[in-house]
Write an enzyme that holds these catalytic residues in place. Sequence first.
Site, PDB file in Angstrom:
ATOM      1  N   SER A   1     -17.286   3.181  -0.436  1.00 12.86           N
ATOM      2  CA  SER A   1     -16.212   3.939   0.206  1.00 12.86           C
ATOM      3  C   SER A   1     -15.099   4.094  -0.820  1.00 12.86           C
ATOM      4  O   SER A   1     -15.055   3.347  -1.809  1.00 12.86           O
ATOM      5  CB  SER A   1     -15.672   3.139   1.404  1.00 12.86           C
ATOM      6  OG  SER A   1     -14.465   3.679   1.877  1.00 12.86           O
TER       7      SER A   1
ATOM      8  N   TYR B   1     -13.443  -5.001   5.375  1.00  8.08           N
ATOM      9  CA  TYR B   1     -14.074  -3.732   4.975  1.00  8.08           C
ATOM     10  C   TYR B   1     -13.848  -3.478   3.484  1.00  8.08           C
ATOM     11  O   TYR B   1     -14.790  -3.187   2.736  1.00  8.08           O
ATOM     12  CB  TYR B   1     -13.509  -2.586   5.819  1.00  8.08           C
ATOM     13  CG  TYR B   1     -14.260  -1.270   5.654  1.00  8.08           C
ATOM     14  CD1 TYR B   1     -15.460  -1.034   6.326  1.00  8.08           C
ATOM     15  CD2 TYR B   1     -13.769  -0.255   4.838  1.00  8.08           C
ATOM     16  CE1 TYR B   1     -16.143   0.170   6.184  1.00  8.08           C
ATOM     17  CE2 TYR B   1     -14.446   0.947   4.691  1.00  8.08           C
ATOM     18  CZ  TYR B   1     -15.632   1.161   5.368  1.00  8.08           C
ATOM     19  OH  TYR B   1     -16.303   2.364   5.218  1.00  8.08           O
TER      20      TYR B   1
HETATM   21  N1  LIG Z   1     -17.057   8.215   7.865  1.00  8.83           N
HETATM   22  C1  LIG Z   1     -16.272   7.949   6.851  1.00  8.83           C
HETATM   23  O1  LIG Z   1     -15.175   8.518   6.748  1.00  8.83           O
HETATM   24  C2  LIG Z   1     -16.717   6.973   5.782  1.00  8.83           C
HETATM   25  C3  LIG Z   1     -15.912   6.833   4.636  1.00  8.83           C
HETATM   26  C4  LIG Z   1     -16.298   5.952   3.650  1.00  8.83           C
HETATM   27  C5  LIG Z   1     -17.476   5.220   3.768  1.00  8.83           C
HETATM   28  N2  LIG Z   1     -18.236   5.363   4.887  1.00  8.83           N
HETATM   29  C6  LIG Z   1     -19.487   4.584   4.951  1.00  8.83           C
HETATM   30  O2  LIG Z   1     -20.555   5.438   5.267  1.00  8.83           O
HETATM   31  C7  LIG Z   1     -21.640   4.671   5.803  1.00  8.83           C
HETATM   32  C8  LIG Z   1     -22.191   5.377   7.030  1.00  8.83           C
HETATM   33  O3  LIG Z   1     -21.232   5.362   8.074  1.00  8.83           O
HETATM   34  P1  LIG Z   1     -20.884   6.657   8.945  1.00  8.83           P
HETATM   35  O4  LIG Z   1     -19.491   7.041   8.628  1.00  8.83           O
HETATM   36  O5  LIG Z   1     -21.956   7.647   8.824  1.00  8.83           O
HETATM   37  O6  LIG Z   1     -20.817   6.000  10.407  1.00  8.83           O
HETATM   38  P2  LIG Z   1     -21.817   6.124  11.661  1.00  8.83           P
HETATM   39  O7  LIG Z   1     -21.351   5.078  12.614  1.00  8.83           O
HETATM   40  O8  LIG Z   1     -21.866   7.539  12.133  1.00  8.83           O
HETATM   41  O9  LIG Z   1     -23.235   5.744  11.056  1.00  8.83           O
HETATM   42  C9  LIG Z   1     -23.566   4.414  10.699  1.00  8.83           C
HETATM   43  C10 LIG Z   1     -25.025   4.142  11.044  1.00  8.83           C
HETATM   44  O10 LIG Z   1     -25.342   2.792  10.683  1.00  8.83           O
HETATM   45  C11 LIG Z   1     -26.071   2.207  11.753  1.00  8.83           C
HETATM   46  N3  LIG Z   1     -25.908   0.742  11.761  1.00  8.83           N
HETATM   47  C12 LIG Z   1     -24.814   0.018  12.142  1.00  8.83           C
HETATM   48  N4  LIG Z   1     -25.077  -1.296  12.094  1.00  8.83           N
HETATM   49  C13 LIG Z   1     -26.359  -1.422  11.665  1.00  8.83           C
HETATM   50  C14 LIG Z   1     -27.209  -2.537  11.415  1.00  8.83           C
HETATM   51  N5  LIG Z   1     -26.785  -3.805  11.597  1.00  8.83           N
HETATM   52  N6  LIG Z   1     -28.475  -2.299  10.998  1.00  8.83           N
HETATM   53  C15 LIG Z   1     -28.926  -1.033  10.831  1.00  8.83           C
HETATM   54  N7  LIG Z   1     -28.175   0.066  11.048  1.00  8.83           N
HETATM   55  C16 LIG Z   1     -26.900  -0.134  11.455  1.00  8.83           C
HETATM   56  C17 LIG Z   1     -25.490   2.851  13.006  1.00  8.83           C
HETATM   57  O11 LIG Z   1     -26.351   2.734  14.134  1.00  8.83           O
HETATM   58  C18 LIG Z   1     -25.290   4.288  12.546  1.00  8.83           C
HETATM   59  O12 LIG Z   1     -26.430   5.076  12.788  1.00  8.83           O
HETATM   60  C19 LIG Z   1     -21.057   3.300   6.072  1.00  8.83           C
HETATM   61  O13 LIG Z   1     -21.473   2.405   5.052  1.00  8.83           O
HETATM   62  C20 LIG Z   1     -19.566   3.508   6.015  1.00  8.83           C
HETATM   63  O14 LIG Z   1     -18.861   2.353   5.685  1.00  8.83           O
HETATM   64  C21 LIG Z   1     -17.885   6.216   5.896  1.00  8.83           C
END
Ligand SMILES: NC(=O)c1ccc[n+]([C@@H]2O[C@H](COP(=O)([O-])OP(=O)(O)OC[C@H]3O[C@@H](n4cnc5c(N)ncnc54)[C@H](O)[C@@H]3O)[C@@H](O)[C@H]2O)c1
Length: 284
Positions: free
Chosen positions: A143, A155
């Site tokens: 991130s 985080y």
């Molecule tokens: N959305 C943002 O703005 C953003 C910014 C920076 C980083 N991220 C990172 O992107 C990645 C994806 O997140 P996202 O934003 O798509 O959120 P999201 O919640 O839409 O997707 C996350 C996915 O991970 C799955 N998940 C959660 N816990 C789990 C576990 N224990 N085992 C297996 N799967 C699991 C969830 O079911 C979901 O499908 C994450 O690592 C998050 O930290 C997101």
Amino acid sequence: MKDLAGKVAFVTGAASGIGLGIATALAQAGVKVMMCDIEQDALDKALADLKQTNADVEGVIADVSLKEALQAAADKTMDRFGRVDILVNNAGVGGGGSYGEWTDAGWSWTIGVNLMSVVWGVEIFGPLMEAHGEGGQIVSTASIAGLLPVTQPPYNVTKAGVVALSEGLRAELAPRGIGVSVLCPGFIRTRILESNRNVPERFAGARDTTREGAVPRESEFADMARQAIEHGIDPLYVGELVREGIEGDWPYIFTDNTFEPAIMERFANIKAGFDRIRDRTPRH
Ligand SMILES: NC(=O)c1ccc[n+]([C@@H]2O[C@H](COP(=O)([O-])OP(=O)(O)OC[C@H]3O[C@@H](n4cnc5c(N)ncnc54)[C@H](O)[C@@H]3O)[C@@H](O)[C@H]2O)c1
């Protein structure tokens, strides 16, 4: 990795958001994708949608914060596709708590899902990529918070860990034919603020109704983050960037330039620390 068609990818957190965007972009480039997630209904829907496009995709349920669950998912991937070329460590959760509020359960949940799953992913899938002698690519989702600690400590710490792990492994795995990239997204339109929906029972204490994902429900930052994520970048675009990053073996995959000035300021502060010590007059 120039020619993606026919390659096999394992993607975690693939049922939603960025993971689904990456799985979709790879599948559209002809990659066979094993989509791993903890959420059955979302995974079923994602698979059904992608299969309509004739994509060669399969699903596997696993809680990636359990090493044996990740190993079982790897075994299923080998049974189904016979090899692995691309590992995308993407599953992640926002949470953990601020100073004065954090709990052991919050730290353990965040570290388990965001960091240990990446360590284990590399450990389990690295040898599978080496086994066929054609090399591979590892992409791990950190991130902007991995470079600029703007959210809550648990985080920030896990994401800084993913950056550090990826940077170190890049040099270590290059001679073995494995490229390593770290994805540092900005604000992306996903369900990250609803991370509490997937707290495994053994971390139940991490489920905090006063907060949304990484941020307290009632705070200025929460309002800003909610707005920014609601109007954030399309996760499918992030998926396309990741596909390009894999083809070009990019060390860092950013999604936009929003935080570039703030990160440059951090580097300037670090440089000022070195300058201070260089210019320091020794006391006699
Ligand atoms: N959305 C943002 O703005 C953003 C910014 C920076 C980083 N991220 C990172 O992107 C990645 C994806 O997140 P996202 O934003 O798509 O959120 P999201 O919640 O839409 O997707 C996350 C996915 O991970 C799955 N998940 C959660 N816990 C789990 C576990 N224990 N085992 C297996 N799967 C699991 C969830 O079911 C979901 O499908 C994450 O690592 C998050 O930290 C997101």
